[in-house]
Enzyme design. Structure first.
Site, mmCIF file in Angstrom:
data_model
loop_
_atom_site.group_PDB
_atom_site.id
_atom_site.type_symbol
_atom_site.label_atom_id
_atom_site.label_comp_id
_atom_site.label_asym_id
_atom_site.label_seq_id
_atom_site.Cartn_x
_atom_site.Cartn_y
_atom_site.Cartn_z
ATOM 1 N N TYR A 104 0.837 -1.203 0.000
ATOM 2 C CA TYR A 104 0.000 0.000 0.000
ATOM 3 C C TYR A 104 0.875 1.257 0.000
ATOM 4 C CZ TYR A 104 -2.887 3.612 2.291
ATOM 5 O OH TYR A 104 -3.520 4.776 2.641
ATOM 6 N N ASP A 141 -1.612 -6.494 9.299
ATOM 7 C CA ASP A 141 -2.690 -5.552 9.046
ATOM 8 C C ASP A 141 -3.824 -6.325 8.364
ATOM 9 O OD1 ASP A 141 -4.404 -3.643 7.907
ATOM 10 O OD2 ASP A 141 -2.807 -2.156 7.755
ATOM 11 N N ILE A 157 -7.157 -5.373 7.859
ATOM 12 C CA ILE A 157 -8.332 -4.507 7.725
ATOM 13 C C ILE A 157 -9.287 -4.962 6.626
ATOM 14 C CG2 ILE A 157 -7.070 -2.535 8.637
ATOM 15 C CD1 ILE A 157 -6.986 -1.388 5.809
ATOM 16 N N LYS A 182 -13.046 -0.779 5.974
ATOM 17 C CA LYS A 182 -13.231 -1.538 4.734
ATOM 18 C C LYS A 182 -14.387 -2.530 4.812
ATOM 19 C CE LYS A 182 -9.500 0.623 3.542
ATOM 20 N NZ LYS A 182 -9.557 1.816 2.673
#
Length: 448
Positions: free
Chosen positions: A143, A228, A230, A274
């Site tokens: 990202y 992570d 999410i 999300k």
């Protein structure tokens, strides 16, 4: 005179990821007011299930009115709240995470720290786990915002672990060792590895084999793992081979002598941005078995609190287990349908995607459209797609991909009509490229 941090251009705003956004903001698409504008396909935002959330809010008007059992809770919520968070909300969160992961692992609210989104959660963990000049390994592509979120204020560094399309960009022990060696050559102390699972930008979930590679590597090097997660609720293909597995689940399956040590070195980040499509509510969290990390992160969270009103409303929403279960199933169905629409549209334009099973985006292979096998050619193609085609997409170089020609395209933040228009534009664009490069072939096709 400003501080060095304020005056130094280290935020990452010059990345093509952010530049694409700037171009979009100058000329945003609107079906009536600006039909020739740029369509935003660089935003990983889930706008497909707002109707479900809004219907719940209409049925639960007391929540929006900040009432509990018919009595106003406004005063209690408006006054100062402990930065540990509302107990009811934290309990609702851990129950939600436990249920969403098939009850394979039981989460505990006392191991959770609330933060204003996953951005704050990741930065706080960097503050807790690194000193300025120390580094975390990140698998590429990753990202683009991590260059800002992890490094800008903390002083931490990122060492890329280059993954290849030859194995679907999967993590291998060899790649981990090479990245660690690179860190040593750069005189950087490696403090851990950060992964996104499901991956942003790949849209793939990590296998148990990959997760075990990570744990073995962390044990061997005595470093941390930050996972992570999410996008964990966006997994729309949950077969036995492609479903989601949390790092915490694999960790709990271990019973070796290094278990107690490694369990204190594994930390998870999650948010509601999300899975529930609520990025504006700024709800994120850190989950860790390490008591010192939880204590330090809780103190730091005072700079990134979640409002009491938000916690109150969402604790009621998440506690409605029947609604949440239906929402997650329907949201995943809609995500899969929309992703399939994008893949079909790109295929008609002669473009393929990496096979994926999660996320709000596809990792798209446009290597055959490059004028040369170089990042200069990738940038040239990207500029044409943004400016001529009118689509804001993210080039692989902004994600630190080691191979030119890959792009991230988001599909859940625009309408179906806008997606169809975007795919039509891409088909016209690729046809024009092929007609220039292969004019005789194109003429023959037209003759039929």
């Amino acid at each position: 005179m400003l501080s060095r941090k304020a005056s130094k251009d280290s935020h990452g705003q010059d990345s093509s990821y952010f530049q694409g956004w700037q171009e979009y903001e100058k000329n945003p698409y609107h079906p009536i007011q600006n039909p020739m504008g740029i369509i935003q396909m660089g935003l990983a935002e889930n706008q497909l299930s707002f109707d479900l959330l809004e219907s719940w809010l209409r049925r639960n008007s007391n929540t929006m009115a900040l009432k509990k059992d018919g009595v106003s809770a406004f005063k209690d919520l408006a006054l100062f709240q402990d930065y540990h968070g509302l107990p009811a909300f934290k309990e609702a969160l851990v129950n939600f995470m436990t249920s969403m992961r098939g009850n394979k692992i039981k989460y505990s609210s006392d191991k959770l720290v609330l933060t204003a989104g996953a951005t704050a959660a990741n930065e706080i963990l960097m503050f807790c786990l690194t000193d300025p000049g120390q580094a975390f390994i990140l698998p590429t592509p990753y990202y683009p915002g991590f260059d800002r979120d992890l490094k800008w204020r903390t002083g931490a560094e990122i060492v890329p672990m280059h993954c290849s399309s030859s194995n679907g960009f999967r993590i291998t022990r060899c790649a981990l060792e090479q990245a660690y060696q690179l860190g040593q050559e750069l005189n950087l102390k490696i403090k851990g590895v950060l992964v996104t699972n499901p991956s942003n930008p790949l849209g793939t979930t990590m296998t148990k084999t990959e997760l075990n590679h990570l744990l073995d590597f962390a044990i061997d090097k005595n470093i941390h793992i930050v996972s992570d997660e999410i996008y964990s609720g966006t997994v729309f293909d949950c077969s036995s081979t492609t479903g989601f597995t949390s790092i915490m689940e694999v960790l709990n399956e271990r019973n070796n002598n290094n278990y107690n040590n490694i369990r204190n070195h594994v930390h998870m980040v999650y948010s509601l941005s999300k899975d529930l499509g609520l990025p504006g509510f700024r709800v994120g969290l850190i989950y860790s078995n390490n008591e010192k990390v939880i204590a330090a992160a809780t103190k730091m969270s005072s700079f990134a609190l979640v409002s009491s009103q938000t916690q109150f409303m969402l604790s009621n929403l998440l506690s409605d287990a029947k609604f949440i279960k239906k929402y997650m199933v329907e949201n995943q169905r809609r995500l899969k349908r929309r992703k399939d629409m994008l893949v079909r549209g790109l295929r008609k334009a002669g473009i393929s995607c990496l096979r994926s099973n999660a996320g709000l985006f596809c990792w798209v292979d446009m290597r055959h459209l490059l004028s040369s096998d170089s990042f200069e050619a990738e940038k040239e193609l990207w500029k044409r797609i943004v400016c001529e085609v009118g689509l804001n997409i993210s080039p692989g170089s902004s994600c630190h991909c080691s191979q030119p020609g890959w792009f991230r395209i988001c599909f859940a933040n625009i309408s179906e009509d806008a997606l169809h228009l975007a795919m039509h534009r891409m088909k016209v664009f690729t046809s024009s490229i092929f007609s220039v490069r292969f004019p005789i072939i194109m003429m023959r096709k037209k003759s039929f």
